[in-house]
Design an enzyme around this catalytic site. Structure first.
Site, short mmCIF file in Angstrom:
data_model
loop_
_atom_site.label_atom_id
_atom_site.label_comp_id
_atom_site.label_asym_id
_atom_site.label_seq_id
_atom_site.Cartn_x
_atom_site.Cartn_y
_atom_site.Cartn_z
N LYS A 195 0.75 -1.33 0.06
CA LYS A 195 -0.03 -0.10 -0.09
C LYS A 195 0.82 1.26 0.09
O LYS A 195 0.39 2.40 -0.47
CB LYS A 195 -0.87 -0.04 1.05
CG LYS A 195 -1.89 -1.13 1.41
CD LYS A 195 -2.42 -0.95 2.64
CE LYS A 195 -3.20 -2.31 3.04
NZ LYS A 195 -3.71 -2.26 4.35
N GLY A 196 1.98 1.07 0.61
CA GLY A 196 2.93 2.08 0.83
C GLY A 196 3.19 3.25 -0.29
O GLY A 196 3.26 4.52 -0.07
N GLU A 210 8.11 2.27 -5.91
CA GLU A 210 8.26 1.86 -4.36
C GLU A 210 7.98 2.98 -3.52
O GLU A 210 8.70 4.14 -3.90
CB GLU A 210 9.41 1.00 -4.32
CG GLU A 210 9.24 -0.61 -4.34
CD GLU A 210 8.79 -1.17 -3.06
OE1 GLU A 210 7.93 -0.29 -2.23
OE2 GLU A 210 9.12 -2.08 -2.64
N ASP A 211 7.43 2.66 -2.25
CA ASP A 211 7.62 3.91 -1.50
C ASP A 211 9.22 3.94 -1.04
O ASP A 211 9.75 5.16 -0.94
CB ASP A 211 6.78 3.65 -0.49
CG ASP A 211 6.72 2.16 0.25
OD1 ASP A 211 7.67 1.41 -0.21
OD2 ASP A 211 5.91 1.90 1.20
N ASP A 245 14.38 -0.48 2.14
CA ASP A 245 15.25 -0.60 3.38
C ASP A 245 16.04 -1.43 3.08
O ASP A 245 17.47 -1.34 2.75
CB ASP A 245 14.28 -0.71 4.38
CG ASP A 245 15.02 -0.87 5.81
OD1 ASP A 245 16.22 -0.35 6.03
OD2 ASP A 245 14.36 -1.48 7.04
N VAL A 257 10.32 5.93 9.38
CA VAL A 257 9.55 7.14 9.40
C VAL A 257 8.06 6.60 8.78
O VAL A 257 7.76 5.76 8.40
CB VAL A 257 10.28 7.80 7.89
CG1 VAL A 257 11.60 8.21 8.43
CG2 VAL A 257 10.44 6.93 6.88
N ARG A 306 -0.55 6.92 7.30
CA ARG A 306 -0.22 6.98 5.73
C ARG A 306 -0.76 8.33 5.16
O ARG A 306 -0.04 8.69 4.27
CB ARG A 306 -0.91 5.82 4.88
CG ARG A 306 -0.50 4.57 5.34
CD ARG A 306 -1.09 3.45 4.34
NE ARG A 306 -1.07 2.19 4.76
CZ ARG A 306 0.16 1.34 4.60
NH1 ARG A 306 1.26 1.57 3.83
NH2 ARG A 306 -0.03 0.10 4.84
P1 IMP Z 1 12.76 -3.87 2.70
O1 IMP Z 1 12.27 -5.23 2.38
O2 IMP Z 1 13.33 -4.11 4.10
O3 IMP Z 1 13.54 -2.92 1.70
O4 IMP Z 1 11.29 -3.10 3.10
C1 IMP Z 1 10.65 -2.55 2.36
C2 IMP Z 1 9.31 -2.21 2.87
O5 IMP Z 1 9.23 -2.16 4.33
C3 IMP Z 1 8.85 -0.98 2.08
O6 IMP Z 1 8.01 -1.35 0.88
C4 IMP Z 1 7.83 -0.60 3.28
O7 IMP Z 1 6.53 -1.01 2.90
C5 IMP Z 1 8.47 -1.16 4.73
N1 IMP Z 1 9.23 0.03 5.27
C6 IMP Z 1 10.63 0.19 5.21
N2 IMP Z 1 11.09 1.14 5.90
C7 IMP Z 1 9.84 1.77 6.21
C8 IMP Z 1 9.62 2.79 7.25
O8 IMP Z 1 10.50 3.61 7.69
N3 IMP Z 1 8.34 3.40 7.62
C9 IMP Z 1 7.21 2.60 6.98
N4 IMP Z 1 7.76 1.45 6.00
C10 IMP Z 1 8.84 0.95 5.77
MG MG Z 2 4.41 -1.16 5.00
#
Ligand code: IMP
Ligand code: MG
Length: 188
Positions: A54-55, A110-111, A114, A164, A176
Site C-alpha cells: 500500500k505504501g 516503490e515507497d 530498506d 519513518v 499514511r
Molecule cells: P525492505 O524489504 O527491507 O527493503 O522494506 C521495504 C518495505 O518495508 C517498504 O516497501 C515499506 O512498506 C516497509 N518499510 C521500510 N522502511 C519503512 C519505514 O521507515 N516506514 C514505513 N515502512 C517502511
Molecule cells: Mg508497510
C-alpha cells in the site's frame, strides 16, 4: 496544526510523530523532477507504472500526474513487514497485477527501500514476466541498510536510519495520510 514538544508542527496531534524528515514542499518538488526525468527517458515508449501497495499509493498518484506521457497504471500488493518495523525477509503477493507485462516498459514504483529484500523479490518476480524493460523508481532509500545492491534508476531521497511515517508509509496501517514524512517515536 498541532505542535510536538520539540516544536515540529504536525498534521494532527499524536505522540508517535517525531521530527519531520522530508517536508511537503520538498517532496512535491522532487516528484516533479522525477516526473520530468521519466517523461524524457520514456518519450517514445510510454511506460506502465506498477505501484507497490500500500505504501506507494500516494507517491504513485503524484508521480503519475508529473509524467507528461500516456502512462498506464497497475497495482500489486505485497506484505513484508506485518505490523512490525523490521523486515521479515519474507515477501508475499497479496494482490497481483491485472495487466500482462510481456513486451511492456515497466517502472516499478516503490515507497521506500530498506533492506532491499522486497525489491529483490519483486524484481525477480516481474522480470520473469518478460517485460521489454524494467526500472525502479523509489521515493526513499534508507542509507546503508541494503543487504542486496539493487540498481535503482530513480530515487527521490536518501534518508537516515530512523523508521519513518507519512506520505504513504505506515506503522500498523496508521499515518499514511500525513502529507510529509517524519520520524516514528513510538515502539512497534
Ligand atoms: P525492505 O524489504 O527491507 O527493503 O522494506 C521495504 C518495505 O518495508 C517498504 O516497501 C515499506 O512498506 C516497509 N518499510 C521500510 N522502511 C519503512 C519505514 O521507515 N516506514 C514505513 N515502512 C517502511
Ligand atoms: Mg508497510
Amino acid at each position: 496544526m498541532a505542535t510536538d514538544p520539540s516544536g515540529f508542527a504536525h498534521h494532527f496531534a499524536e505522540p508517535d510523530l517525531g521530527p519531520v524528515v522530508v517536508g511537503e514542499d520538498k517532496i512535491r518538488a522532487r516528484i516533479i523532477e522525477l516526473g520530468a526525468e521519466i517523461t524524457r527517458d520514456y518519450a517514445d515508449r510510454p511506460p506502465l507504472l506498477v505501484c507497490v501497495l500500500k505504501g506507494a499509493f500516494i507517491f504513485l498518484a503524484d508521480l503519475a500526474r508529473a509524467i507528461r506521457l500516456p502512462v498506464e497504471v497497475d497495482f500489486m500488493a505485497v506484505s513484508s513487514y506485518g505490523a512490525s518495523t523490521r523486515s521479515s525477509g519474507v515477501v508475499r503477493i497479496v494482490k497481483d497485477l491485472d495487466i500482462d507485462l510481456a513486451g511492456r516498459h515497466v517502472v516499478l514504483v516503490e515507497d521506500i527501500v530498506d533492506s532491499g529484500l522486497t525489491l529483490t523479490y519483486l524484481r525477480r518476480n516481474l522480470a520473469a514476466r518478460q517485460p521489454a524493460s524494467l526500472e525502479v523508481c523509489a521515493l526513499f532509500v534508507r542509507q546503508g541498510n541494503q543487504k542486496t545492491h539493487e540498481e535503482l534508476r530513480y530515487v527521490g531521497f536518501e534518508i537516515p536510519p530512523a523508521f519513518v511515517l507519512g506520505f504513504g508509509l505506515d506503522v500498523a496501517e496508521r499515518y499514511r495520510n500525513l502529507p510529509y514524512v517524519c520520524e516514528f517515536r513510538g515502539s512497534a
